[in-house]
Design a protein around this motif. Sequence first.
Motif, PDB file in Angstrom:
ATOM      1  N   GLY A 129       0.799  -1.215   0.000  1.00  0.00           N
ATOM      2  CA  GLY A 129       0.000   0.000   0.000  1.00  0.00           C
ATOM      3  C   GLY A 129       0.833   1.267   0.000  1.00  0.00           C
ATOM      4  N   LEU A 130       1.983   1.216   0.673  1.00  0.00           N
ATOM      5  CA  LEU A 130       2.808   2.422   0.778  1.00  0.00           C
ATOM      6  C   LEU A 130       3.701   2.617  -0.438  1.00  0.00           C
ATOM      7  N   PHE A 131       4.207   1.519  -0.996  1.00  0.00           N
ATOM      8  CA  PHE A 131       5.253   1.671  -2.007  1.00  0.00           C
ATOM      9  C   PHE A 131       4.905   1.124  -3.387  1.00  0.00           C
ATOM     10  N   VAL A 132       3.907   0.266  -3.496  1.00  0.00           N
ATOM     11  CA  VAL A 132       3.598  -0.327  -4.797  1.00  0.00           C
ATOM     12  C   VAL A 132       2.359   0.308  -5.413  1.00  0.00           C
ATOM     13  N   SER A 133       1.292   0.474  -4.623  1.00  0.00           N
ATOM     14  CA  SER A 133       0.060   1.036  -5.154  1.00  0.00           C
ATOM     15  C   SER A 133       0.300   2.434  -5.702  1.00  0.00           C
ATOM     16  N   PRO A 134      -0.392   2.765  -6.803  1.00  0.00           N
ATOM     17  CA  PRO A 134      -0.233   4.118  -7.344  1.00  0.00           C
ATOM     18  C   PRO A 134      -0.967   5.140  -6.480  1.00  0.00           C
ATOM     19  N   GLN A 135      -0.663   6.401  -6.742  1.00  0.00           N
ATOM     20  CA  GLN A 135      -1.404   7.470  -6.075  1.00  0.00           C
ATOM     21  C   GLN A 135      -2.846   7.470  -6.550  1.00  0.00           C
ATOM     22  N   GLU A 136      -3.711   8.006  -5.706  1.00  0.00           N
ATOM     23  CA  GLU A 136      -5.088   8.163  -6.140  1.00  0.00           C
ATOM     24  C   GLU A 136      -5.191   9.437  -6.952  1.00  0.00           C
ATOM     25  N   ARG A 137      -6.150   9.461  -7.873  1.00  0.00           N
ATOM     26  CA  ARG A 137      -6.266  10.580  -8.812  1.00  0.00           C
ATOM     27  C   ARG A 137      -6.339  11.934  -8.117  1.00  0.00           C
ATOM     28  N   TYR A 138      -7.157  12.036  -7.101  1.00  0.00           N
ATOM     29  CA  TYR A 138      -7.314  13.322  -6.433  1.00  0.00           C
ATOM     30  C   TYR A 138      -6.631  13.359  -5.067  1.00  0.00           C
ATOM     31  N   MET A 139      -6.647  12.240  -4.349  1.00  0.00           N
ATOM     32  CA  MET A 139      -6.092  12.261  -2.998  1.00  0.00           C
ATOM     33  C   MET A 139      -4.580  12.100  -2.978  1.00  0.00           C
ATOM     34  N   GLY A 140      -4.003  11.694  -4.095  1.00  0.00           N
ATOM     35  CA  GLY A 140      -2.564  11.536  -4.135  1.00  0.00           C
ATOM     36  C   GLY A 140      -2.100  10.463  -3.159  1.00  0.00           C
ATOM     37  N   ASP A 141      -1.069  10.775  -2.390  1.00  0.00           N
ATOM     38  CA  ASP A 141      -0.506   9.798  -1.460  1.00  0.00           C
ATOM     39  C   ASP A 141      -1.357   9.615  -0.214  1.00  0.00           C
ATOM     40  N   VAL A 142      -2.111  10.655   0.140  1.00  0.00           N
ATOM     41  CA  VAL A 142      -2.888  10.597   1.384  1.00  0.00           C
ATOM     42  C   VAL A 142      -3.876   9.429   1.374  1.00  0.00           C
ATOM     43  N   GLN A 143      -4.292   9.007   0.169  1.00  0.00           N
ATOM     44  CA  GLN A 143      -5.252   7.910   0.055  1.00  0.00           C
ATOM     45  C   GLN A 143      -4.705   6.620   0.660  1.00  0.00           C
ATOM     46  N   ARG A 144      -3.370   6.511   0.824  1.00  0.00           N
ATOM     47  CA  ARG A 144      -2.777   5.283   1.379  1.00  0.00           C
ATOM     48  C   ARG A 144      -3.237   5.014   2.803  1.00  0.00           C
ATOM     49  N   ILE A 145      -3.749   6.043   3.467  1.00  0.00           N
ATOM     50  CA  ILE A 145      -4.276   5.842   4.827  1.00  0.00           C
ATOM     51  C   ILE A 145      -5.450   4.866   4.791  1.00  0.00           C
ATOM     52  N   MET A 146      -6.120   4.802   3.637  1.00  0.00           N
ATOM     53  CA  MET A 146      -7.245   3.880   3.488  1.00  0.00           C
ATOM     54  C   MET A 146      -6.867   2.443   3.841  1.00  0.00           C
ATOM     55  N   TYR A 147      -5.649   2.050   3.499  1.00  0.00           N
ATOM     56  CA  TYR A 147      -5.257   0.648   3.687  1.00  0.00           C
ATOM     57  C   TYR A 147      -5.110   0.257   5.151  1.00  0.00           C
TER      58      TYR A 147
END
Lengths: 54, 227, 166
Positions: free
Chosen positions: B20-38
Amino acid sequence: MSALLLLQVEAASPDGVVQGGWDYVVAAYAISAAVFFFYAVTVVVRLRRAKDVQ
Amino acid sequence: MGFLLVAVGVVLLLSGSWYGLFVSPQERYMGDVQRIMYVHVPTAWNALLLFTFAMGCALMSLWRGGWGWDAHHEALLEGAAVLSALLCVQGAIWARPTWGVWWDWDPRLTTTAVMFLALLGILALRSAVDDPEKRATWSAVATIIAFVDVPIVYFSVRWWNSLHQMQSSPETVSAPFIVPLRLNAFGVLALMGGLALLRARVAARRTARELGPALEPLPAGALVEAR
Amino acid sequence: MTDTVRLPAPPVRRNNNKRWLAVLALVVAVAGFGLLTAGGIGENLVYYWGPSDVRNAGDQAVGATIRLGGQVAKGSIRQSAEGSLLEFSVTDGKAVVPVRSTGVPPQMFREDIGVVVEGTMTKDGVFECKRLMVSHGNEYRAPVDSETPDMEKLIKSTEGLKSSGD
């Protein structure tokens, strides 16, 4: 009046993409890891103590 | 079994978080912050799930009357309380850069806070009652009634308008985001499930002690494996 | 993992006379749930008003602290050059309410995104916003190549903004 101070800028209207924010991500993961770790420690410590009593 | 599940959970969580931190791409609008979802969404699922298991144990504790059900009831309540507290903190950290606020009295957030307080209340009730029999009975009744909040938390985003978004589904989440979500979901489940089994042993031992020395010299057949 | 716990042996197990309590607790729980869902708390518990609700309330909405929720209307965002004043419209597709806000909005703020604004309706029909919250949908999408924000273009457009603002 206020409309005069404002300037209509179609091109510069915000794109809605969050820039950066890694500090929030790090905080969320660090706090989660800390909570899981310390909860696990309290459970294991209590289990040890419970064994000693018996 | 408990330690094994904890180990499985740690491995799943490490791999899921790495993904989730290093492989998944950024979200279109949330960018990196979306990684908190995981971490946030698996925590939410498992908070509700552990409360549901606790409610099942509470029912069985009243219905069958076994002390094992009571021990697991206590352990699962504690696990659910830990997860709901963590859930609120993670949510606040995710809300600040996206919604723009740490907290608001939105139906989803409010009902989740109520769930946390209810779990704390039942745990306080359990620690306040010295008689194991009364403790088991009263707290089981409290858990069954407090469980009403769980479906309300789940459906709050559908029933009322809210700041919190509705549940996502595989149709609304891009495929590369689903892998870490699932890994961490099962990771939290294994970790907290394993810890609940260990925590149930603590509760079972305490209850056995409280029930008195009459039970001390047990025949070999009476030894029950704590699971 | 092989260690065992001395639980009371089966004969000393608790009595089964608590079953009525299980049934009673379940009945209370189901009744409570039924009351909550069927009893109209859904209509009484309102987190935000839509633009139509605010418009229909007319003068009643003036002066009271309320939350207004909806989508940011396309092309309605106006920002002062120094970024201290922000005006936009909130719509639900039927009604439109103009909103006046101060300060920098959250980064997610854009056209067509959901917002919940807290504040009061003024007599001139403009919603005075004290707290601006952005709500996003339940969609999470990886950026498509063509949709990744083009930084160069973005910087150019802000430069253009500065020169035209001067």
